[in-house]
Design a protein around this motif. Structure first.
Motif, PDB file in Angstrom:
ATOM      1  N   VAL A  67      -4.867 -12.709   1.448  1.00  0.00           N
ATOM      2  CA  VAL A  67      -5.605 -12.259   0.267  1.00  0.00           C
ATOM      3  C   VAL A  67      -5.079 -10.911  -0.226  1.00  0.00           C
ATOM      4  CG1 VAL A  67      -7.875 -11.558  -0.597  1.00  0.00           C
ATOM      5  CG2 VAL A  67      -7.672 -13.546   0.909  1.00  0.00           C
ATOM      6  N   ILE A  68      -4.800 -10.007   0.699  1.00  0.00           N
ATOM      7  CA  ILE A  68      -4.333  -8.670   0.325  1.00  0.00           C
ATOM      8  C   ILE A  68      -2.977  -8.744  -0.382  1.00  0.00           C
ATOM      9  CG2 ILE A  68      -3.475  -6.486   1.292  1.00  0.00           C
ATOM     10  CD1 ILE A  68      -5.685  -6.861   3.476  1.00  0.00           C
ATOM     11  N   GLY A  69      -2.047  -9.495   0.187  1.00  0.00           N
ATOM     12  CA  GLY A  69      -0.747  -9.740  -0.428  1.00  0.00           C
ATOM     13  C   GLY A  69      -0.084  -8.492  -0.976  1.00  0.00           C
ATOM     14  N   ALA A  70       0.372  -8.581  -2.214  1.00  0.00           N
ATOM     15  CA  ALA A  70       1.135  -7.497  -2.821  1.00  0.00           C
ATOM     16  C   ALA A  70       0.300  -6.246  -3.050  1.00  0.00           C
ATOM     17  CB  ALA A  70       1.747  -7.973  -4.137  1.00  0.00           C
ATOM     18  N   ARG A  71      -1.021  -6.333  -2.991  1.00  0.00           N
ATOM     19  CA  ARG A  71      -1.861  -5.140  -3.163  1.00  0.00           C
ATOM     20  C   ARG A  71      -1.624  -4.116  -2.054  1.00  0.00           C
ATOM     21  NH1 ARG A  71      -7.353  -5.484  -2.929  1.00  0.00           N
ATOM     22  NH2 ARG A  71      -7.297  -7.416  -1.741  1.00  0.00           N
ATOM     23  N   TYR A  72      -1.067  -4.557  -0.937  1.00  0.00           N
ATOM     24  CA  TYR A  72      -0.786  -3.625   0.148  1.00  0.00           C
ATOM     25  C   TYR A  72       0.165  -2.529  -0.317  1.00  0.00           C
ATOM     26  CZ  TYR A  72       0.559  -1.765   4.675  1.00  0.00           C
ATOM     27  OH  TYR A  72       0.799  -0.915   5.716  1.00  0.00           O
ATOM     28  N   ASP A  73       1.240  -2.906  -1.004  1.00  0.00           N
ATOM     29  CA  ASP A  73       2.201  -1.908  -1.472  1.00  0.00           C
ATOM     30  C   ASP A  73       1.609  -1.016  -2.547  1.00  0.00           C
ATOM     31  OD1 ASP A  73       4.252  -2.652   0.251  1.00  0.00           O
ATOM     32  OD2 ASP A  73       5.013  -4.174  -1.120  1.00  0.00           O
ATOM     33  N   LEU A  86      -8.950  -2.916   1.962  1.00  0.00           N
ATOM     34  CA  LEU A  86      -8.558  -3.539   0.693  1.00  0.00           C
ATOM     35  C   LEU A  86      -9.394  -4.786   0.411  1.00  0.00           C
ATOM     36  CD1 LEU A  86      -4.671  -3.126   0.819  1.00  0.00           C
ATOM     37  CD2 LEU A  86      -6.401  -1.583  -0.103  1.00  0.00           C
ATOM     38  N   GLY A  87     -10.698  -4.655   0.637  1.00  0.00           N
ATOM     39  CA  GLY A  87     -11.611  -5.739   0.330  1.00  0.00           C
ATOM     40  C   GLY A  87     -11.765  -6.782   1.416  1.00  0.00           C
ATOM     41  N   GLN A  88     -11.043  -6.629   2.529  1.00  0.00           N
ATOM     42  CA  GLN A  88     -11.132  -7.557   3.652  1.00  0.00           C
ATOM     43  C   GLN A  88     -11.580  -6.789   4.891  1.00  0.00           C
ATOM     44  OE1 GLN A  88     -10.399 -11.001   3.126  1.00  0.00           O
ATOM     45  NE2 GLN A  88     -10.448 -10.181   1.041  1.00  0.00           N
ATOM     46  N   GLU A  89     -12.148  -7.508   5.856  1.00  0.00           N
ATOM     47  CA  GLU A  89     -12.492  -6.883   7.132  1.00  0.00           C
ATOM     48  C   GLU A  89     -11.439  -7.246   8.164  1.00  0.00           C
ATOM     49  OE1 GLU A  89     -16.640  -6.486   9.025  1.00  0.00           O
ATOM     50  OE2 GLU A  89     -15.678  -8.080  10.191  1.00  0.00           O
ATOM     51  N   VAL A  90     -10.899  -6.220   8.819  1.00  0.00           N
ATOM     52  CA  VAL A  90      -9.939  -6.450   9.891  1.00  0.00           C
ATOM     53  C   VAL A  90     -10.410  -5.720  11.140  1.00  0.00           C
ATOM     54  CG1 VAL A  90      -7.988  -6.796   8.319  1.00  0.00           C
ATOM     55  CG2 VAL A  90      -8.491  -4.503   9.178  1.00  0.00           C
TER      56      VAL A  90
END
Length: 209
Positions: A17-23, A156-160
């Motif tokens: 889900v995070i994908g390219a938003r990480y960069d 980034l909107g997810q729980e890890v």
């Protein structure tokens, strides 16, 4: 499904889900680039380099491939692997669990990937990386300094779930796995988003004994 497998599945889905938003959230990666430069200064031409937790392939796989080395990238996230293959088409990427990686490499880089493991998995993974490296092989590691074990954080909107060690503990674990630390850097880092918290980043540039 084992606890480890369920954890890996959750993390893979989160980073899909995070994908390219990480960069976008972490645009400044000076510590990573500096570690890559340290590595490139010491590699022989055409070296085989393993990028564990390769993410989008930026900046590390791109940096190493641009220098003419053979890069293999591994990530749990199918989406990250897809993006990395687009960003660095001359490298080889695959979706895989780091515990299943085999082969023999001149160097291994593992930037922020061991954070995603249960705490006992950190020294176990360091021992695995030692086995994957040729004698005298180079290893670049980065972690966020933290005294945590499988702690859930919003990212980034997810729980890890993240685990971490304080710098002295991490240094001891790296040396116990059979590495000499040749260079250590500590950076304060503020992501370009309110969806991730500021952090202390630890970089260890090492050589396999």
């Amino acid at each position: 499904m084992t606890k480890w497998a369920e954890r890996e599945r959750r993390h893979a889905e989160a980073f899909d889900v995070i994908g390219a938003r990480y960069d976008e959230a972490f645009p400044h990666k000076e510590g990573q680039v500096a570690a890559g430069a340290w590595l490139l200064d010491r590699l022989s031409p055409g070296a085989r380099v393993l990028d564990l937790g390769c993410g989008t392939g930026l900046p590390t796989a791109r940096q190493i491939a641009d220098a003419g080395h053979a890069v293999t990238g591994v990530d749990l996230s199918a989406e990250m692997v897809r993006i990395a293959a687009r960003n660095v088409p001359e490298a080889a990427f695959r979706q895989d669990d780091l515990r299943d990686v085999t082969g023999s490499y001149d160097a291994v880089v593992a930037f922020f990937v061991l954070l995603m493991l249960p705490l006992p998995g950190i020294p176990q993974s360091l021992e695995l990386i030692h086995r994957l490296l040729k004698p005298g092989g180079l290893f670049c590691l980065s972690m966020v300094e933290a005294d945590l074990e499988e702690f859930p954080i919003p990212f980034l909107g997810q729980e890890v779930l993240v685990s971490g060690l304080l710098r002295d503990e991490l240094r001891d674990a790296v040396e116990a796995a059979g590495f000499v630390i040749e260079e250590e850097n500590v950076l304060s880092y503020a992501p370009a988003t309110t969806q991730a918290v500021p952090e202390i980043q630890l970089f260890y540039n090492c050589r396999r004994v």
